[in-house]
Design a protein around this motif. Structure first.
Motif, PDB file in Angstrom:
ATOM      1  N   GLY A  27       0.773  -1.200   0.075  1.00 38.37           N
ATOM      2  CA  GLY A  27      -0.021   0.066   0.022  1.00 38.37           C
ATOM      3  C   GLY A  27       0.844   1.239  -0.147  1.00 38.37           C
ATOM      4  N   GLY A  28       2.148   1.268  -0.440  1.00 32.02           N
ATOM      5  CA  GLY A  28       2.976   2.494  -0.788  1.00 32.02           C
ATOM      6  C   GLY A  28       3.839   2.541   0.465  1.00 32.02           C
ATOM      7  N   ALA A  29       5.154   1.850   0.207  1.00 35.43           N
ATOM      8  CA  ALA A  29       6.221   1.776   1.291  1.00 35.43           C
ATOM      9  C   ALA A  29       5.530   1.230   2.448  1.00 35.43           C
ATOM     10  CB  ALA A  29       6.931   3.116   1.303  1.00 35.43           C
ATOM     11  N   ASN A  30       4.586   0.335   2.479  1.00 37.45           N
ATOM     12  CA  ASN A  30       4.129  -0.418   3.682  1.00 37.45           C
ATOM     13  C   ASN A  30       3.291   0.630   4.394  1.00 37.45           C
ATOM     14  OD1 ASN A  30       6.989  -1.891   3.298  1.00 37.45           O
ATOM     15  ND2 ASN A  30       5.341  -3.202   3.210  1.00 37.45           N
ATOM     16  N   TRP A  31       2.590   1.415   3.868  1.00 39.18           N
ATOM     17  CA  TRP A  31       1.859   2.398   4.515  1.00 39.18           C
ATOM     18  C   TRP A  31       0.159   1.937   4.556  1.00 39.18           C
ATOM     19  CZ3 TRP A  31       1.265   7.435   6.973  1.00 39.18           C
ATOM     20  CH2 TRP A  31       2.619   7.829   7.241  1.00 39.18           C
ATOM     21  N   GLY A  32      -0.064   0.969   3.700  1.00 39.15           N
ATOM     22  CA  GLY A  32      -1.276   0.422   3.809  1.00 39.15           C
ATOM     23  C   GLY A  32      -2.456   1.237   2.956  1.00 39.15           C
ATOM     24  N   THR A  33      -1.952   2.085   2.085  1.00 39.20           N
ATOM     25  CA  THR A  33      -2.976   2.791   1.458  1.00 39.20           C
ATOM     26  C   THR A  33      -3.333   1.897   0.217  1.00 39.20           C
ATOM     27  OG1 THR A  33      -1.460   3.839  -0.114  1.00 39.20           O
ATOM     28  CG2 THR A  33      -1.882   4.910   2.043  1.00 39.20           C
ATOM     29  N   LEU A  34      -3.307   2.515  -1.110  1.00 35.98           N
ATOM     30  CA  LEU A  34      -4.062   1.687  -2.091  1.00 35.98           C
ATOM     31  C   LEU A  34      -3.260   0.222  -2.201  1.00 35.98           C
ATOM     32  CD1 LEU A  34      -6.047   1.209  -4.689  1.00 35.98           C
ATOM     33  CD2 LEU A  34      -4.217   2.668  -5.915  1.00 35.98           C
ATOM     34  N   CYS A  35      -3.863  -0.858  -2.249  1.00 42.83           N
ATOM     35  CA  CYS A  35      -3.304  -2.031  -2.603  1.00 42.83           C
ATOM     36  C   CYS A  35      -2.340  -2.106  -3.670  1.00 42.83           C
ATOM     37  CB  CYS A  35      -4.433  -3.065  -3.021  1.00 42.83           C
ATOM     38  SG  CYS A  35      -3.699  -4.643  -3.682  1.00 42.83           S
ATOM     39  N   GLY A  36      -0.951  -2.487  -3.436  1.00 40.56           N
ATOM     40  CA  GLY A  36      -0.066  -2.217  -4.462  1.00 40.56           C
ATOM     41  C   GLY A  36      -0.417  -3.158  -5.793  1.00 40.56           C
ATOM     42  N   ALA A  37      -1.107  -4.238  -5.860  1.00 34.66           N
ATOM     43  CA  ALA A  37      -1.367  -4.993  -6.998  1.00 34.66           C
ATOM     44  C   ALA A  37      -2.255  -4.172  -7.813  1.00 34.66           C
ATOM     45  CB  ALA A  37      -2.034  -6.341  -6.583  1.00 34.66           C
ATOM     46  N   LEU A  38      -2.994  -3.183  -7.204  1.00 29.83           N
ATOM     47  CA  LEU A  38      -3.647  -2.183  -7.955  1.00 29.83           C
ATOM     48  C   LEU A  38      -2.843  -1.071  -8.588  1.00 29.83           C
ATOM     49  CD1 LEU A  38      -7.034  -2.177  -5.814  1.00 29.83           C
ATOM     50  CD2 LEU A  38      -6.883  -3.230  -7.933  1.00 29.83           C
ATOM     51  N   THR A  39      -1.861  -0.732  -7.754  1.00 31.56           N
ATOM     52  CA  THR A  39      -1.111   0.288  -7.945  1.00 31.56           C
ATOM     53  C   THR A  39      -0.423  -0.101  -9.483  1.00 31.56           C
ATOM     54  OG1 THR A  39      -1.014   1.055  -5.906  1.00 31.56           O
ATOM     55  CG2 THR A  39       0.773   1.810  -7.382  1.00 31.56           C
ATOM     56  N   GLY A  40       0.166  -1.303  -9.252  1.00 34.73           N
ATOM     57  CA  GLY A  40       1.029  -1.605 -10.498  1.00 34.73           C
ATOM     58  C   GLY A  40       0.244  -1.986 -11.656  1.00 34.73           C
ATOM     59  N   ALA A  41      -1.163  -2.435 -11.489  1.00 35.68           N
ATOM     60  CA  ALA A  41      -2.247  -2.963 -12.696  1.00 35.68           C
ATOM     61  C   ALA A  41      -2.776  -1.595 -13.121  1.00 35.68           C
ATOM     62  CB  ALA A  41      -3.108  -3.771 -12.105  1.00 35.68           C
ATOM     63  N   CYS A  42      -2.847  -0.502 -12.429  1.00 35.87           N
ATOM     64  CA  CYS A  42      -3.461   0.575 -12.762  1.00 35.87           C
ATOM     65  C   CYS A  42      -2.380   1.528 -13.753  1.00 35.87           C
ATOM     66  CB  CYS A  42      -4.109   1.505 -11.736  1.00 35.87           C
ATOM     67  SG  CYS A  42      -5.454   0.860 -10.823  1.00 35.87           S
ATOM     68  N   ALA A  43      -1.245   1.299 -13.509  1.00 38.11           N
ATOM     69  CA  ALA A  43      -0.137   2.170 -14.268  1.00 38.11           C
ATOM     70  C   ALA A  43      -0.032   1.230 -15.596  1.00 38.11           C
ATOM     71  CB  ALA A  43       1.228   1.974 -13.495  1.00 38.11           C
ATOM     72  N   ALA A  44      -0.220   0.018 -15.651  1.00 31.03           N
ATOM     73  CA  ALA A  44      -0.102  -0.741 -16.859  1.00 31.03           C
ATOM     74  C   ALA A  44      -1.319  -0.498 -17.789  1.00 31.03           C
ATOM     75  CB  ALA A  44      -0.064  -2.287 -16.500  1.00 31.03           C
ATOM     76  N   ILE A  45      -2.536  -0.234 -16.973  1.00 27.09           N
ATOM     77  CA  ILE A  45      -3.818   0.150 -17.775  1.00 27.09           C
ATOM     78  C   ILE A  45      -3.678   1.330 -18.449  1.00 27.09           C
ATOM     79  CG2 ILE A  45      -6.038   0.772 -17.420  1.00 27.09           C
ATOM     80  CD1 ILE A  45      -6.666  -1.238 -15.200  1.00 27.09           C
ATOM     81  N   ASN A  46      -2.865   2.327 -17.623  1.00 27.13           N
ATOM     82  CA  ASN A  46      -2.892   3.565 -18.096  1.00 27.13           C
ATOM     83  C   ASN A  46      -2.180   3.730 -19.262  1.00 27.13           C
ATOM     84  OD1 ASN A  46      -2.923   6.828 -16.046  1.00 27.13           O
ATOM     85  ND2 ASN A  46      -2.648   6.735 -18.459  1.00 27.13           N
ATOM     86  N   LEU A  47      -1.046   2.888 -19.314  1.00 24.58           N
ATOM     87  CA  LEU A  47      -0.119   2.733 -20.539  1.00 24.58           C
ATOM     88  C   LEU A  47      -0.823   2.283 -21.846  1.00 24.58           C
ATOM     89  CD1 LEU A  47       3.298   1.217 -19.033  1.00 24.58           C
ATOM     90  CD2 LEU A  47       2.826   3.630 -20.032  1.00 24.58           C
TER      91      LEU A  47
END
Lengths: 270, 270
Positions: free
Chosen positions: B108-128
């Protein structure tokens, strides 16, 4: 088979020898049959290491962050601000990472209100410029700073009131805006806190200007951290508040996160 | 001045004519003085538009997402899985965007527990891979799906138990894992919910394997959405729950977000 292959140098070896493999891409070249086929096919992959970083100007970053916000949102704004300056000063690998790829982070991720998009954009820029071993330190510090900072900063307000954000294509409200601390890196909490204090609703251009200035502030902080990091003088100072630390004394293994517990949970006796 | 300049073709025009400007980088070439100076300086910037997308195999994506998780975390895993397949099938611009740039999203961002990192990575790929006008639709649908999905999926569990995740360098627990729905796209909530139900603590390899399989699931869903999007058959189906919709009936302008209100707020009379 290309001329160079016949000479016993395969494509990977060729790229390495010529320095083309060092984080620099090469496309399908058309200088002549021999050279074209030596470098044909897909580009050599970018190196999986930190891109070079050079000192950036936080104030210029604020101008670009603000302008980027009004173009395509907070996450785009922060990522564009930092990487556009690095494109100009470093060039090379930064030119091949599109600004738009972080735009999805707007409004906490397609307006879901999760991680503040200015942080999303800034963190991706940090990851490009910092070594693997240091990314968490820098990102965590930025999240902690954000959670305890009063947005928008006095500097951003002064620039806003003075009409200094001249790169912004759209008109923006050149007014003072109330400052709030969100105690959270989440867009939802950050906005709800500010909206409650200001009485200005989400859809209002003044609320958007608040987030544009916040984007500028996040960019300035990120640049200042990266400048220190480059100089070898970066020292993280964020500490969880005592309350959260007490909670984690028992609950550390029950969850992932460093966010303040009592933002969402009722405190309990122990 | 280079030979090509003398012939009246400037660098930008040259890159355009040869196709080198079409999202493909060219570095400082060393084929000879004339050609070197024709293409010297910083690379032509990548185009600010969606990269080409071709159909991907969700199951292959699961293998890579799982392996990527065990290499460098959830956000790295998801982004690596999708973009490595696109590097192989499309090449070109994907090869210049480093896999590591989304690794910061872990926990969730340097272990802060915000947005699930799997989503963070997937969303960046979607945006590309998706056009600007469609990014929000796809990202929002993924967040909604995630919030209501029971992780890890039965498919991921079967693959895990069968030892099918062969790309993973590290050993992983080849066991069944309890499934939970987090009602939130936040890493903190997702993990806390699963930990409470399973009794397995954060630092345990079984909890990590849960997140590795979740990463695989997020990759498979993202690929399946992008395949549909490419085919022109993508239709978002996520709807906020009725309770949250009722809240937003009054509070829509008081906050940013689509997360379930009662995860953090007490319901009140109105």
């Amino acid at each position: 088979m290309s001329k160079l292959d016949l000479e016993g140098v395969d494509r990977r070896g060729f790229l390495k020898t010529t320095g083309l493999g060092l984080g620099v891409a090469v496309g399908t070249l058309v200088f002549g049959p021999g050279i074209a086929s030596a470098a044909e096919g897909s580009a050599a992959p970018v190196a999986e290491g930190a891109f070079p970083y050079v000192n950036l100007d936080p104030r210029e970053g604020m101008l670009r962050g603000h302008a980027g916000y009004w173009k395509s949102g907070c996450a785009y704004g922060a990522f564009y601000a930092i990487t556009s300056m690095l494109r100009e000063k470093v060039g090379g690998p930064y030119t091949q990472v599109p600004y738009r790829m972080m735009a999805w982070g707007r409004g906490g991720g397609a307006n879901w209100g999760t991680l503040c998009g200015a942080l999303t954009g800034a963190c991706a820029a940090i990851n490009l410029a910092a070594a693997d071993a240091d990314v968490n330190k820098l990102v965590s510090e930025l999240m902690g700073w954000y959670s305890t900072f009063s947005f928008p900063s006095t500097d951003a307000t002064k620039m806003g009131v003075a009409g200094a954000f001249t790169q912004t294509a759209k008109a923006y409200p050149k007014i003072e805006l109330i400052q709030t601390t969100s105690n959270s890196p989440l867009c939802h909490v950050s906005n709800a806190t500010w909206i409650a204090a200001s009485g200005i609703p989400l859809g209002d251009d003044r609320r958007k200007e608040r987030c544009a200035r916040l984007t500028a502030d996040v960019v300035a902080k990120t640049i200042s951290m990266l400048n220190d990091y480059k100089a070898g003088t970066f020292v993280p100072v964020f500490k969880m508040n005592e309350e959260t630390e007490t909670c984690l004394g028992c609950h550390e293994q029950h969850q992932e996160g460093k966010m303040s517990c009592t933002e969402c949970h009722e405190p309990h006796e122990y």
